[in-house]
Write an enzyme that holds these catalytic residues in place. Structure first.
Site, PDB file in Angstrom:
ATOM      1  N   TYR A 110       6.968  11.633 -10.619  1.00  0.00           N
ATOM      2  CA  TYR A 110       6.927  10.282 -10.036  1.00  0.00           C
ATOM      3  C   TYR A 110       7.887   9.338 -10.753  1.00  0.00           C
ATOM      4  O   TYR A 110       7.976   9.350 -11.973  1.00  0.00           O
ATOM      5  CB  TYR A 110       5.501   9.703 -10.121  1.00  0.00           C
ATOM      6  CG  TYR A 110       5.449   8.332  -9.505  1.00  0.00           C
ATOM      7  CD1 TYR A 110       5.416   8.186  -8.128  1.00  0.00           C
ATOM      8  CD2 TYR A 110       5.524   7.183 -10.294  1.00  0.00           C
ATOM      9  CE1 TYR A 110       5.430   6.923  -7.547  1.00  0.00           C
ATOM     10  CE2 TYR A 110       5.539   5.924  -9.719  1.00  0.00           C
ATOM     11  CZ  TYR A 110       5.484   5.799  -8.341  1.00  0.00           C
ATOM     12  OH  TYR A 110       5.510   4.557  -7.760  1.00  0.00           O
ATOM     13  N   TRP A 112      10.941   5.808  -9.916  1.00  0.00           N
ATOM     14  CA  TRP A 112      11.871   5.136  -9.010  1.00  0.00           C
ATOM     15  C   TRP A 112      13.273   5.733  -9.035  1.00  0.00           C
ATOM     16  O   TRP A 112      14.071   5.451  -8.150  1.00  0.00           O
ATOM     17  CB  TRP A 112      11.949   3.652  -9.362  1.00  0.00           C
ATOM     18  CG  TRP A 112      11.032   2.811  -8.557  1.00  0.00           C
ATOM     19  CD1 TRP A 112       9.707   3.029  -8.330  1.00  0.00           C
ATOM     20  CD2 TRP A 112      11.380   1.604  -7.857  1.00  0.00           C
ATOM     21  NE1 TRP A 112       9.200   2.022  -7.547  1.00  0.00           N
ATOM     22  CE2 TRP A 112      10.202   1.129  -7.241  1.00  0.00           C
ATOM     23  CE3 TRP A 112      12.546   0.871  -7.711  1.00  0.00           C
ATOM     24  CZ2 TRP A 112      10.165  -0.038  -6.480  1.00  0.00           C
ATOM     25  CZ3 TRP A 112      12.516  -0.287  -6.956  1.00  0.00           C
ATOM     26  CH2 TRP A 112      11.332  -0.733  -6.337  1.00  0.00           C
TER      27      TRP A 112
HETATM   28  N1  LIG Z   1       0.002  -1.617 -16.505  1.00  0.00           N
HETATM   29  C1  LIG Z   1       0.744  -1.402 -15.419  1.00  0.00           C
HETATM   30  N2  LIG Z   1       1.427  -0.248 -15.282  1.00  0.00           N
HETATM   31  C2  LIG Z   1       2.182  -0.024 -14.198  1.00  0.00           C
HETATM   32  C3  LIG Z   1       2.276  -1.008 -13.186  1.00  0.00           C
HETATM   33  C4  LIG Z   1       1.542  -2.221 -13.339  1.00  0.00           C
HETATM   34  O1  LIG Z   1       1.567  -3.115 -12.475  1.00  0.00           O
HETATM   35  N3  LIG Z   1       0.799  -2.379 -14.471  1.00  0.00           N
HETATM   36  N4  LIG Z   1       3.062  -0.760 -12.077  1.00  0.00           N
HETATM   37  C5  LIG Z   1       3.227   0.617 -11.687  1.00  0.00           C
HETATM   38  C6  LIG Z   1       4.226   0.742 -10.634  1.00  0.00           C
HETATM   39  S1  LIG Z   1       3.909  -0.153  -9.205  1.00  0.00           S
HETATM   40  C7  LIG Z   1       5.301   1.562 -10.717  1.00  0.00           C
HETATM   41  S2  LIG Z   1       6.268   1.773  -9.317  1.00  0.00           S
HETATM   42  C8  LIG Z   1       5.576   2.332 -11.931  1.00  0.00           C
HETATM   43  C9  LIG Z   1       7.077   2.476 -12.233  1.00  0.00           C
HETATM   44  O2  LIG Z   1       7.284   3.575 -13.054  1.00  0.00           O
HETATM   45  P1  LIG Z   1       8.675   4.372 -13.088  1.00  0.00           P
HETATM   46  O3  LIG Z   1       9.281   4.421 -11.737  1.00  0.00           O
HETATM   47  O4  LIG Z   1       8.444   5.655 -13.788  1.00  0.00           O
HETATM   48  O5  LIG Z   1       9.531   3.402 -14.017  1.00  0.00           O
HETATM   49  P2  LIG Z   1      11.106   3.324 -14.275  1.00  0.00           P
HETATM   50  O6  LIG Z   1      11.259   2.568 -15.548  1.00  0.00           O
HETATM   51  O7  LIG Z   1      11.790   2.784 -13.082  1.00  0.00           O
HETATM   52  O8  LIG Z   1      11.486   4.841 -14.533  1.00  0.00           O
HETATM   53  C10 LIG Z   1      12.544   5.458 -13.916  1.00  0.00           C
HETATM   54  C11 LIG Z   1      13.211   6.352 -14.953  1.00  0.00           C
HETATM   55  O9  LIG Z   1      14.166   7.150 -14.288  1.00  0.00           O
HETATM   56  C12 LIG Z   1      15.399   7.151 -15.031  1.00  0.00           C
HETATM   57  N5  LIG Z   1      16.478   7.373 -14.048  1.00  0.00           N
HETATM   58  C13 LIG Z   1      17.071   6.450 -13.250  1.00  0.00           C
HETATM   59  N6  LIG Z   1      18.005   7.033 -12.484  1.00  0.00           N
HETATM   60  C14 LIG Z   1      18.007   8.347 -12.786  1.00  0.00           C
HETATM   61  C15 LIG Z   1      18.780   9.455 -12.328  1.00  0.00           C
HETATM   62  O10 LIG Z   1      19.627   9.343 -11.458  1.00  0.00           O
HETATM   63  N7  LIG Z   1      18.493  10.665 -12.877  1.00  0.00           N
HETATM   64  C16 LIG Z   1      17.539  10.829 -13.827  1.00  0.00           C
HETATM   65  N8  LIG Z   1      17.333  12.048 -14.293  1.00  0.00           N
HETATM   66  N9  LIG Z   1      16.817   9.792 -14.305  1.00  0.00           N
HETATM   67  C17 LIG Z   1      17.048   8.569 -13.783  1.00  0.00           C
HETATM   68  C18 LIG Z   1      15.440   5.801 -15.683  1.00  0.00           C
HETATM   69  O11 LIG Z   1      16.300   5.823 -16.816  1.00  0.00           O
HETATM   70  C19 LIG Z   1      13.965   5.562 -16.010  1.00  0.00           C
HETATM   71  O12 LIG Z   1      13.642   6.035 -17.279  1.00  0.00           O
HETATM   72  O13 LIG Z   1       4.916   1.735 -13.053  1.00  0.00           O
HETATM   73  C20 LIG Z   1       3.517   1.584 -12.840  1.00  0.00           C
HETATM   74  N10 LIG Z   1       2.868   1.153 -14.065  1.00  0.00           N
HETATM   75  N1  LIG Z   2      11.648  -8.137 -11.095  1.00  0.00           N
HETATM   76  C1  LIG Z   2      10.922  -7.068 -10.711  1.00  0.00           C
HETATM   77  N2  LIG Z   2      10.396  -7.028  -9.461  1.00  0.00           N
HETATM   78  C2  LIG Z   2       9.649  -5.958  -9.082  1.00  0.00           C
HETATM   79  C3  LIG Z   2       9.445  -4.841  -9.920  1.00  0.00           C
HETATM   80  C4  LIG Z   2      10.000  -4.901 -11.228  1.00  0.00           C
HETATM   81  O1  LIG Z   2       9.834  -3.974 -12.042  1.00  0.00           O
HETATM   82  N3  LIG Z   2      10.720  -6.016 -11.580  1.00  0.00           N
HETATM   83  N4  LIG Z   2       8.716  -3.755  -9.491  1.00  0.00           N
HETATM   84  C5  LIG Z   2       8.560  -3.554  -8.045  1.00  0.00           C
HETATM   85  C6  LIG Z   2       7.440  -2.655  -7.767  1.00  0.00           C
HETATM   86  S1  LIG Z   2       7.608  -1.013  -8.125  1.00  0.00           S
HETATM   87  C7  LIG Z   2       6.306  -3.047  -7.190  1.00  0.00           C
HETATM   88  S2  LIG Z   2       5.105  -1.908  -6.801  1.00  0.00           S
HETATM   89  C8  LIG Z   2       6.073  -4.449  -6.858  1.00  0.00           C
HETATM   90  C9  LIG Z   2       4.672  -4.887  -7.231  1.00  0.00           C
HETATM   91  O2  LIG Z   2       4.395  -6.113  -6.665  1.00  0.00           O
HETATM   92  P1  LIG Z   2       3.066  -6.852  -7.084  1.00  0.00           P
HETATM   93  O3  LIG Z   2       1.990  -5.886  -7.266  1.00  0.00           O
HETATM   94  O4  LIG Z   2       2.841  -7.932  -6.092  1.00  0.00           O
HETATM   95  O5  LIG Z   2       3.555  -7.480  -8.488  1.00  0.00           O
HETATM   96  P2  LIG Z   2       2.786  -7.950  -9.789  1.00  0.00           P
HETATM   97  O6  LIG Z   2       3.774  -8.701 -10.583  1.00  0.00           O
HETATM   98  O7  LIG Z   2       2.102  -6.812 -10.445  1.00  0.00           O
HETATM   99  O8  LIG Z   2       1.663  -8.887  -9.246  1.00  0.00           O
HETATM  100  C10 LIG Z   2       1.923 -10.054  -8.472  1.00  0.00           C
HETATM  101  C11 LIG Z   2       0.970 -11.143  -8.872  1.00  0.00           C
HETATM  102  O9  LIG Z   2      -0.370 -10.821  -8.554  1.00  0.00           O
HETATM  103  C12 LIG Z   2      -1.204 -11.631  -9.376  1.00  0.00           C
HETATM  104  N5  LIG Z   2      -2.466 -10.948  -9.574  1.00  0.00           N
HETATM  105  C13 LIG Z   2      -2.718  -9.906 -10.391  1.00  0.00           C
HETATM  106  N6  LIG Z   2      -4.030  -9.552 -10.314  1.00  0.00           N
HETATM  107  C14 LIG Z   2      -4.599 -10.384  -9.418  1.00  0.00           C
HETATM  108  C15 LIG Z   2      -5.918 -10.523  -8.891  1.00  0.00           C
HETATM  109  O10 LIG Z   2      -6.858  -9.806  -9.226  1.00  0.00           O
HETATM  110  N7  LIG Z   2      -6.108 -11.492  -7.959  1.00  0.00           N
HETATM  111  C16 LIG Z   2      -5.123 -12.310  -7.549  1.00  0.00           C
HETATM  112  N8  LIG Z   2      -5.404 -13.198  -6.598  1.00  0.00           N
HETATM  113  N9  LIG Z   2      -3.883 -12.214  -8.036  1.00  0.00           N
HETATM  114  C17 LIG Z   2      -3.614 -11.264  -8.951  1.00  0.00           C
HETATM  115  C18 LIG Z   2      -0.459 -11.797 -10.684  1.00  0.00           C
HETATM  116  O11 LIG Z   2      -0.519 -13.146 -11.106  1.00  0.00           O
HETATM  117  C19 LIG Z   2       0.939 -11.369 -10.363  1.00  0.00           C
HETATM  118  O12 LIG Z   2       1.936 -12.296 -10.715  1.00  0.00           O
HETATM  119  O13 LIG Z   2       6.986  -5.282  -7.550  1.00  0.00           O
HETATM  120  C20 LIG Z   2       8.329  -4.879  -7.320  1.00  0.00           C
HETATM  121  N10 LIG Z   2       9.159  -5.943  -7.808  1.00  0.00           N
HETATM  122 MO   LIG Z   3       5.686   0.113  -7.757  1.00  0.00          MO
END
Ligand SMILES: Nc1nc2c(c(=O)[nH]1)N[C@H]1C(S)=C(S)[C@@H](COP(=O)(O)OP(=O)(O)OC[C@H]3O[C@@H](n4cnc5c(=O)[nH]c(N)nc54)[C@H](O)[C@@H]3O)O[C@H]1N2
Ligand SMILES: Nc1nc2c(c(=O)[nH]1)N[C@H]1C(S)=C(S)[C@@H](COP(=O)(O)OP(=O)(O)OC[C@H]3O[C@@H](n4cnc5c(=O)[nH]c(N)nc54)[C@H](O)[C@@H]3O)O[C@H]1N2
Ligand SMILES: [Mo]
Length: 740
Positions: A110, A112
């Site tokens: 898993y 991005w």
């Molecule tokens: N506590 C908490 N944890 C969370 C979340 C949260 O809201 N709270 N959000 C979750 C969510 S929504 C997401 S999507 C995940 C994200 O989790 P990930 O998608 O695992 O996070 P990234 O840092 O984007 O990791 C991508 C990795 O791929 C590598 N990479 C990029 N391009 C390439 C390539 O072309 N080849 C190879 N081999 N490697 C590459 C990058 O260097 C990086 O290390 O985190 C989750 N974790």
């Molecule tokens: N700049 C930037 N943008 C991103 C990403 C990134 O890594 N960097 N990651 C992308 C990815 S993979 C994803 S999945 C999306 C995630 O998108 P979201 O899940 O929407 O993003 P978050 O920042 O985790 O949360 C948005 C807001 O929800 C509010 N929130 C949290 N818990 C609660 C709750 O229990 N109740 C209410 N009412 N509000 C709450 C928090 O204040 C927070 O600012 O973002 C994407 N956008």
């Molecule tokens: Mo995500």
């Protein structure tokens, strides 16, 4: 000469290349991408954290599968040459297959990865193992894993979170009130999976505001919406949104404002829901007073919100964060129930849409399906775990868990293969993961950088970045497709994931099925032919491949009319029946009831999360881990955009703890601890603490992460038995001062 244009997840950019070196990058004109994030690309690409050549862990190199897995992350990593590295990897995947079977190879991988659909690393690794003969995969995602499952049962598919959205064009001029649970945080619009041309969400909000849309945000944090939207702020306790939504449902019924005709014609299960709301099924009426008590906000505030949504055109939206919590399925189900009672689903600017505030380009209104993707063959091993159950799998080989009406039996994992993701960023309870990570015989990682995951591998292959290869990229939510030219030669000995897998396929005898005889250029042409065919089915003419290459960008004409989610269903519910058992919106689901899960009743319901302010002890705070402002997850953390990790609280929390702003603190939970410095903001509800995800996990003695990664704190529990998704937002922590 025009500067070459390319694409990353945080937007389209113009590149300057001098003497073979990338010297500067700036946002593509008119695209609106974040200049800091785009500008950091040269620093990223030439970071001293790049993996320069293949490396192997010293004791693994000597003892292979008999080496001590607990030494991962501590053993020295030894540079080795490509031939040896490929030989070792080929031997290992074949050894595990022959001794333990395909399912013992875990390659769900898993993450991005990078923009660019052919070189998308996670697609490459799954394609490789699909053609190799099989592997254990992961299903679902961290972003909207709970929504993905609950929406299947309620509206017959997950489009409402994965692609479909009533467009901002439909909102402006139609919507009187937009209520955003979880807000519309502008930082999230900096990124789009796959990369986008336009980052125009702030303009969309501005336009709707000018045309009279009133914004209400329901979030523990006030900065969850751009200030120019002049929004009203309601600040509930985290994790209580379901109670608020259900309270509003009950209030609409009490006021005779509920659209019972809509329930009759378009929904099933309305009676079951109403009986629950009235308290007939459990003795508790879901009144506004009840909801106000759970959310800890004045009942008058909720009355005023009920007054507001009682009239006019109302759009309800919830951020994805809401469902990344214990019982997270319920937030999305309850929002649909409230929208159904208001009866405006399928009308311009009305109903519900998920994630306007979660990702750039949600509601942008693009044509779908014109960005190619790499075909991934079926997985002959027919094995996949729910994405977030990684550590559970490592801990419990042979254990069977229930999942969405079925069962999954965890395999005995002997080999982990990861390319394009960073589990030591994304998983919860990282110290637990680190302990279980010691178990497999072998861990192989393709990485560009020495991430926490790469450092904990046995064999690391250096991968190119998207600037070092040619590709086609874009996002299905954005109206552009990009040709991404190779801008520079690979840095160090980095190679494309595709080339690494091609060599492994050669060594393992699966070359013809993996490559199908194509190199990069032949693949891009092949994928483009698919796009040309799809375009012509939509009555569009895609440019020829060579023209795309020259133009760099194909601007795809937007759909003729703005998208309105479920519009066709509303027009003709028989002809456009939903893929649910009843063909309608299921406000109660006999199918979910039939699963018999005690944590998922057959209708939207409030259940207190495992950890929340309602059961906090003493000085505990509810921790929200938000997506980072200037990173993409852990990506860009190796650049000067990285700041020292902080935890932000309301100023009243300092006095309670004899702390001053800027003090170094230890943030602790029953899982572990991490170090950060404390900041304050009036924008945060008292009792709530905010940390950004993204700081690089370092680890450390006594389960204290000196890197400041909040996933040292979060629990690795499932949202529920139904979706088995991450519940990262369900987390209580304490904060105490530490010596500098
Ligand atoms: N506590 C908490 N944890 C969370 C979340 C949260 O809201 N709270 N959000 C979750 C969510 S929504 C997401 S999507 C995940 C994200 O989790 P990930 O998608 O695992 O996070 P990234 O840092 O984007 O990791 C991508 C990795 O791929 C590598 N990479 C990029 N391009 C390439 C390539 O072309 N080849 C190879 N081999 N490697 C590459 C990058 O260097 C990086 O290390 O985190 C989750 N974790
Ligand atoms: N700049 C930037 N943008 C991103 C990403 C990134 O890594 N960097 N990651 C992308 C990815 S993979 C994803 S999945 C999306 C995630 O998108 P979201 O899940 O929407 O993003 P978050 O920042 O985790 O949360 C948005 C807001 O929800 C509010 N929130 C949290 N818990 C609660 C709750 O229990 N109740 C209410 N009412 N509000 C709450 C928090 O204040 C927070 O600012 O973002 C994407 N956008
Ligand atoms: Mo995500």
């Amino acid at each position: 000469m025009a500067k070459p244009i390319s694409l990353c997840h945080w937007g389209a950019f113009e590149a300057e290349v001098s003497k073979g070196r990338l010297t500067a990058t700036s946002p593509w004109k008119g695209g609106g991408a974040d200049a800091d994030m785009i500008g950091a690309l040269p620093e990223l690409v030439y970071s001293d954290r790049r993996v320069s050549q293949p490396h192997a862990r010293e004791s693994w190199l000597r003892h292979r599968d008999r080496s001590d897995g607990a030494a991962r992350g501590r053993d020295k990593m030894i540079p080795i040459d490509w031939d040896l590295a490929l030989q070792l990897a080929a031997e290992e995947v074949q050894r595990v297959r022959d001794t333990s079977g395909y399912r013992s190879i875990f390659a769900g991988s898993y993450g991005w990865s990078s923009a660019g659909r052919f070189h998308h690393a996670r697609s490459q690794v799954r394609r490789f193992f699909g053609t190799f003969g099989g592997f254990t995969d992961q299903v679902g995602n961290y972003s909207w894993g709970a929504a993905q499952i609950i929406l299947q049962h309620v509206v017959g598919g997950h489009e409402a979170v994965s692609g479909a959205a009533t467009s901002w064009d439909s909102i402006a001029g139609n919507t009187d009130t937009l209520v955003a649970f979880g807000g519309l945080n502008p930082k999230n619009w900096r990124v789009t999976s796959g990369g986008a041309g336009f980052h125009h969400m702030p303009d969309h909000i501005e336009r709707a505001h000018r045309k009279g849309t009133k914004f209400v945000i329901v979030s523990p944090v006030a900065d969850d919406i751009p200030p120019q939207s002049n929004a009203e702020w309601i600040a509930p306790r985290p994790g209580t949104d379901t109670a608020l939504m259900l309270g509003l449902c009950r209030e609409m019924l009490r006021r005779n404002r509920a659209d019972l005709d809509f329930l009759d014609r378009f929904c099933s299960g309305g009676d079951t829901l109403i009986s629950y709301l009235e308290g007939k099924s459990d003795g508790q009426e879901k009144s506004l007073e009840w909801a106000a008590g759970i959310a800890d906000i004045p009942v008058e505030t909720l009355m005023a919100l009920a007054d507001r949504i009682e009239t006019g055109r109302v759009m309800l939206t919830a951020s994805w964060s809401l469902q990344r919590a214990h019982h997270g399925e319920q937030t999305h189900w309850a929002l649909i129930a409230l929208a159904a009672l208001l009866g405006q689903i399928g009308l311009p600017g009305g109903g519900f849409t998920f994630g306007y505030g979660s990702l750039n380009a949600v509601g942008q209104g693009a044509r779908k399906g014109l960005v190619p993707s790499l075909p991934i063959p079926g997985n002959p091993a027919n094995m996949a775990i729910p994405v977030a159950r990684l550590a559970d799998m490592l801990e419990n080989p042979g254990k069977t868990i229930a999942f969405n009406g079925g069962h999954v039996t965890f395999p005995d994992t002997k080999l982990i293969y990861w390319a394009g993701g960073n589990p030591f960023h994304h998983a919860q309870d990282l110290f637990r993961l680190e302990r279980l990570w010691a178990r497999p015989d072998t861990i192989i990682v393709h990485e560009q950088f020495w991430t926490a995951t790469a450092k904990r591998a046995d064999l690391v292959f250096p991968a190119t970045t998207s600037l070092e290869r040619s590709d086609i990229g874009g996002s299905s939510r954005d109206p552009h497709v990009f040709f991404m030219p190779k801008l520079i030669d690979p840095v160090g000995q980095a190679r494309n994931d595709f080339d690494i897998f091609s060599d492994l396929a050669d060594l393992t005898g699966t070359s013809s099925t993996f490559t199908e005889g194509r190199d990069e250029d032949a693949w891009l042409k092949h994928l483009w032919r698919g796009t040309e065919e799809k375009a012509s089915r939509q009555g569009l003419a895609a440019p020829e491949f060579e023209t795309l290459k020259e133009q760099n960008i194909w601007h795809v004409a937007p759909p003729e009319t703005p998208e309105i989610y479920l519009e066709a269903f509303r027009r003709n519910p028989a002809e456009h029946a939903l893929e649910t058992p009843s063909g309608r919106i299921e406000l109660a689901s006999p199918r979910i009831s039939s699963f018999g899960y005690d944590d998922v009743p057959g209708h939207p319901a409030w259940m207190a999360p495992a950890e929340w302010l309602g059961n906090a002890q003493g000085h505990e705070l509810a921790l929200l881990t938000r997506q980072p402002k200037k990173f993409l997850h852990s990506q860009l953390g190796q650049t000067s955009l990285a700041e020292a990790p902080t935890i932000c609280v309301h100023p009243c929390e300092l006095a309670k703890r004899t702390l001053a702003e800027g003090d170094p603190v230890r943030v602790s939970s029953p899982r572990g601890a991490c170090l950060a410095s404390i900041t304050v903001s009036q924008m945060v509800r008292p009792g709530v603490a905010i940390m950004e995800t993204g700081p690089w996990f370092v680890g450390g003695p006594a389960d204290v992460d000196s890197g400041g990664n909040p996933n040292a704190l979060t629990p690795d529990i499932a949202t529920s038995t139904l979706a088995q998704a991450t519940a990262a937002q369900t987390c209580l922590v304490t904060i105490e001062p530490v010596a500098d």
